[in-house]
Design an enzyme around this catalytic site. Structure first.
Site, PDB file in Angstrom:
ATOM      1  CE  LYS A   1      40.711  11.958  -1.471  1.00 47.38           C
ATOM      2  NZ  LYS A   1      39.817  10.935  -2.064  1.00 47.38           N
TER       3      LYS A   1
ATOM      4  CB  SER B   1      36.941  10.486   0.461  1.00 51.59           C
ATOM      5  OG  SER B   1      37.623  10.061  -0.698  1.00 51.59           O
TER       6      SER B   1
ATOM      7  CB  SER C   1      36.074   9.319  -3.325  1.00 48.05           C
ATOM      8  OG  SER C   1      35.597   8.658  -2.176  1.00 48.05           O
TER       9      SER C   1
END
Ligand SMILES: [Mg+2]
Ligand SMILES: [Zn+2]
Lengths: 484, 487, 96
Positions: B81, B156, B180
């Site tokens: 990420k 997210s 997330s």
């Protein structure tokens, strides 16, 4: 109507550590710009703080030296504000749970004369907490340049109660506090290097009033004498405003030590709201007895305690103690010389006068001096035994300072020893001197001890200055006594 | 199970690499080719560095040839990420304010993955600064759900979930502040593990809410998640909140831990707002465990209804302070329209941050501001204590809790414009973050329209071994992970 | 439920150093008003005697010894700086 000033000081002291407060890159002064940074100092995304154990030791020690209560638990808070020298735009500090509470700083006010001890007072402290320093801004003509070398250096904030009333007291407070921090090895407190910085809160009020008046914060008091001058200037300014019938406003003023003037800093467009909250990245600190005990054992005797001891133990005059006690290495140096020589005052005088003078002229630190306490002690003994005379000893000292040679060897090499005068010859000079001054003989016999000195000059003159004063004294007394 | 390399789990790939059936370079080329084929539709990546990734793959093959392979991750392409620092690579947090930022340092998890021989692959899209539940709040545009390109992947860590589901990486790392990792894992049909707070170092993770953030893996199988966790877990001196604890061999423990377990069903997690198809799927999971002889017990977490509010106070407060460093001074976007130093802050931040980030900074600043701290922040911290107590009370009776991961399956891109509606996506996941617990989402079926559904298991602090074993038992019996989206 | 408090968006945006357009201000004020209204329900929780939770676990004294380690070379430290001169970061003139 009589007014009194009320002064509180906020002093920031950089803690002397190898690495920074919350990361392990080196801390230091005088390095090339931005060479003491790492991802944490620059607040790069993703970085986290890590406490420096030595900085905690240092502040606890400072607290113990100043008689503070050491909180059993303290925590870290974020003080949020934007400024270009603050990489995270928050400062890690301690808000409602500082590590040290209360405590006092002992001060001495100027005495009636230089050689008389002045009044002592204790100024109460509110708190001491630990935080991190910010970077440094260098202002150019059209822009500013930021150097983050200083950012993240451990910083203690020492806050006094508003308990001082004169610029002299503030000056004495800072002098004493600074010496204490240096004594404890906590900081070098070099104000030129920004290792000690002082802000003052100053207000005036009617004598007898207990409420504080309108407070003015005076910033940039960046030398100890500027602190005194700035505060005294500010008190006068406030009194003048009030006497003119004006009103004081709460403000921050910047003192310019060069011109001796101050000016209001553009008042912040909005009141500060630092939005303190506990830093989630740092765990609280728990201080137990064992930790305190270990640090207490490292705490040195403080200057005023040392001074009281020197007065008592060595029977030194006050003036001499006030030269010796404020520098810990000098005081230790003295104690060693006193012990080796067995003559504390004589040793103290050599150190306070000759050694400090020579060090000053040579721009040397005590640690670099080739004259060690043993040299001083040897010189004291040479003089005391009468082997060298004071003037010769002064010459020996200068040579000894330059070469580090033993005083005895210098005296021999340079022929500075008092000549071993022929006993018969000396006795004759003494008889002549006594015969030449019947008035002094009568006075001495009548009990005026000092009358004996009247004979010494002519004898020494006859000996061309190379007789041993001790032997002269003994011989004179013997002859005078024999006269009946 | 798919024979395509890019859909195979790590455990299988590692065995094949060991058996020299193919090389890491071949595997990596397959993943790169797959990425190039689908990325235009999925948009899971912010950037990738093909040369760098192939060099790592070649190095891993060389190690293997020299008999120095470093365990199951040696030569496996792992996506990160874009909130996790890799030295020399961009680190943007999907924000314009970090558009040109290149990290000069590695996150601790990055160091650990490199140490394990992994091939670090690309920068995965996410909501800006990990703030969101749909990956629509990205300065680089949204990521699509591989199961339905018109829908969100969750967030997210939407890029991390979508890349994995689409075969663009063999496993990924995400970060989980309020769900997330788990919520996008559920919406994309993969396994997502949020470890106990303090198990994985946060050093090098762009901070959103420091007391809640935790890095964790997204993987094709529970076993892969165990392999990944084993590689990244462990105490790190650089993160003062990381915990000193023994790291077990999570993968090996999967085989030794068997039930029956006592599972708690928190009644507050099955109420109003839960999509009926998801409710039914989770009921099936409960039925499975019951059939396995597990004791199923209804429990109550009475403060659940306060989780969302507590979360939004604490998370935004911490974020408002964490994001203060993005000022255009030392790095990041600097406005060209600023008139002076003060204006530079206002303009750079106004230009650099997206709307959701600004909203949260405003909210967080407000709840910390003078006069409101006690009413909001301090109170939320106290309620947080009560929320944690609820969980710890439940764990006196049960080994783990079983809940839906998300109240709804993947929704349409742009469907939830109202922030509050979007915040409700996290109602089942944020309690875990507030209490600092481990949570895992495992695929447990599909809706009628073919959208993945996830079930969440919540464990006791540092009991990831049990959590993984419980999840593994279910997964072994169902194999939802053998289904792949058609792209 | 009590009504949501008034959020002074100008003041808060100033504290946060965010320049907001009038449209953003209006929109955020309304959206955050809704969120704050929701958050108001925290006031219903009885928190008497409850300790605030700042960390997930009560751990103390996490520190490192004072050993200086090398940092970033200045070139790398300033690599991401939008403006630099003489190895320092350039900012518009700061008036103190
Ligand atoms: Mg202060
Ligand atoms: Zn301070």
């Amino acid at each position: 109507m009589n007014y009194e000033a009320v002064i509180g000081l906020e002093v920031h002291v950089q803690v002397k550590t190898r690495s920074k407060m919350f990361t392990r890159v080196a801390a230091g002064y005088g390095h090339e710009p931005n060479t003491l940074t790492d991802p944490v100092v620059l607040a790069l995304p993703g970085t986290l703080p890590l406490m420096n154990k030595a900085a905690l030791d240092a502040i606890i020690k400072a607290g113990l030296l100043l008689g503070c209560e050491i909180a059993p638990v303290c925590k870290w808070d974020r003080k949020n504000y934007f400024y270009p020298d603050s990489p995270k735009n928050y400062q890690i500090s301690q808000y409602d749970q500082p590590i040290c509470l209360c405590g006092t700083v002992e001060i001495e006010l100027p005495g009636p004369a230089r050689n008389v001890m002045g009044e002592h007072k204790t100024i109460p402290l509110t708190r001491i907490h630990l935080e991190e320093d910010v970077g440094k801004l260098n202002h150019g003509a059209t822009d500013s340049l930021v150097d983050y070398n200083r950012a993240g250096t451990p910083l203690m904030e020492i806050v006094s109660e508003p308990a001082m009333h004169t610029a002299e007291e503030a000056y004495a407070y800072l002098t004493s506090l600074r010496a204490t921090m240096i004594y404890g090895g906590i900081s070098d407190c070099d104000m030129e290097k920004g290792q000690l910085r002082c802000d003052a809160n100053i207000s005036i009020r009617h004598v007898g009033e207990t409420k504080l008046g309108v407070k003015v914060e005076l910033k940039n008091l960046n030398s100890i004498s500027f602190v005194r001058d700035g505060i005294s200037h500010e008190i006068k300014r406030q009194l003048a405003v009030v006497e003119r019938g004006g009103t004081l406003v709460q403000e921050t003023r910047d003192y310019d030590g060069q011109t001796g003037t101050s000016q209001s800093l553009r008042s912040k467009e909005m009141a500060h709201d630092y939005r303190y909250f506990p830093d989630p990245d740092l765990m609280p600190v728990q201080v137990d007895e064992a930790w305190k005990q270990r640090l207490r054992a490292e705490c040195p005797e403080l200057p005023f305690d040392k001074q009281r001891r020197f007065l008592e133990q060595y029977q030194l005059p006050y003036t001499l103690t006030s030269v010796l006690v404020w520098d810990r290495t000098l005081a230790d140096y003295f104690e060693e010389a006193a012990k080796l020589s067995g003559k504390p005052q004589a040793a103290g005088n050599w150190i306070a006068n000759d050694l400090l003078r020579e060090l000053g002229a040579a721009h040397h630190a005590l640690a670099d001096s080739k004259v060690r306490p043993a040299h001083v002690a040897a010189l004291v003994q040479l003089v005391d035994s009468g082997a060298v005379l004071t003037n010769a000893a002064k010459e020996i000292f200068v040579e000894m300072f330059a070469t580090g040679e033993q005083p005895d060897a210098i005296a021999d090499r340079k022929g500075l020893k008092a000549a071993p005068t022929d006993v018969g010859e000396l006795e004759q000079w003494c008889c002549d001197a006594i015969a030449a001054n019947a008035k002094a003989v009568d006075e001495f016999k009548a009990g005026k001890e000092s009358a004996i000195n009247a004979f010494k000059g002519p004898v020494m003159k006859a000996a061309k200055g190379k007789a041993n004063p001790k032997v002269i004294d003994e011989t004179l007394r013997r002859l005078l006594a024999a006269q009946g | 199970m798919s024979s395509e390399l890019f859909f195979q789990p790590i455990a299988q790939l590692a065995a094949a690499l060991d058996a020299k059936k193919f090389s890491s370079v071949e595997l990596t080329r397959a993943v790169i080719a797959r990425t190039k084929a689908v990325e235009a539709r999925v948009h899971a990546f912010n950037s990738f560095d093909e040369a760098a990734v192939l060099a790592q793959a070649a190095a891993s093959d060389a190690r293997r040839a020299a008999g120095q392979a470093r365990g199951p991750l040696n030569g496996i392409p792992i996506g990160l990420k874009d909130v996790i620092a890799v030295a020399g690579q961009p680190l943007t947090a999907s924000s314009k304010i970090l558009a040109n930022f290149v990290s000069p340092y590695d996150a601790t998890v990055t160091v650990k993955l490199k140490h394990a021989g992994a091939v670090l692959w690309g920068r995965l899209n996410c909501d800006e600064f990990a703030m969101g539940s749909s990956t629509e709040n990205s300065a680089n545009g949204p990521t699509s759900n591989p199961w339905d390109l018109a829908r969100v992947p969750g967030g997210s860590s939407g890029g991390s979930a979508a890349a994995l589901a689409a075969g663009e990486a063999s496993a990924t790392l995400g970060s989980d502040t309020g769900g997330s990792i788990r919520q996008p894992a559920a919406l994309c049909g993969v396994v997502g593990l949020k470890p106990t707070y303090g198990l994985v170092s946060r050093y090098g993770l762009v901070a959103f809410a420091s007391s809640l953030d935790q890095i964790g893996p997204l993987a094709r199988t529970v076993e892969d998640a165990a392999i990944m966790l084993g590689a990244i877990a462990g105490h790190d001196e650089r993160d003062s909140t990381s915990f000193r604890t023994e790291i077990p061999d999570y993968r090996a423990e999967l085989k030794t831990r068997r039930g029956p377990w006592r599972l708690g069903i928190p009644k507050e997690y099955f109420g109003e707002g839960l999509d009926p198809e998801i409710g039914a799927a989770v009921e099936q999971v409960i039925a499975f465990y019951q059939k396995q002889g597990c004791e199923i017990k209804e429990v109550s977490l009475p403060h659940t209804r306060y989780c969302l509010d507590t979360y939004y106070v604490i998370a935004t407060a911490e974020a408002s302070s964490n994001l203060a460093r993005f000022d255009g001074i030392r790095y990041g976007h600097r406005s060209k329209n600023a008139t002076d130093i003060v204006d530079l802050y206002f303009q750079s931040r106004a230009e650099g941050f997206g709307a959701e980030v600004k909203r949260r900074i405003i909210l967080g600043t407000y709840v910390l501001s003078s006069g409101y701290y006690d009413a909001y922040y301090l109170r939320a911290q106290k309620v947080r204590t009560l929320i944690r107590q609820d969980f710890m009370n439940a764990f006196r009776e049960v080994d783990a809790l079983l809940t839906p991961t998300s109240p709804m399956p993947a929704f349409k891109l742009g469907e939830k414009a109202d922030p509050l509606a979007l915040y409700l996506c996290d109602i089942y996941t944020i309690g875990v973050n507030l209490a600092g617990l481990p949570g895992i989402s495992v695929p447990c079926g599909f809706t009628q329209s073919g959208l993945p559904i996830g079930a969440q298991l919540i464990g006791q602090p540092f009991c990831e071994t049990d959590l993984l074993a419980i999840a593994h038992a279910y997964e072994q019996a169902h194999g939802w992970n053998t289904k792949f989206p058609f792209l | 439920m009590s009504s949501a408090p008034q959020l002074d968006i100008d003041h808060v945006a100033h504290l946060a150093r965010l320049a907001l357009t009038p449209e953003e201000k209006a929109k955020f004020a309304q959206q955050l008003g809704d969120v704050l209204h929701h958050i108001e329900q925290l006031k219903k929780v009885d928190v008497t005697g409850v300790e605030p939770m700042a960390h997930a676990a009560p751990v103390f004294n996490v520190w490192a010894d004072d050993v200086a380690q090398p940092g970033l070379p200045v070139e790398l430290a300033l690599k991401n700086a939008p403006a630099q001169r003489d190895h320092m970061v350039v900012v518009p003139k700061v008036v103190e």
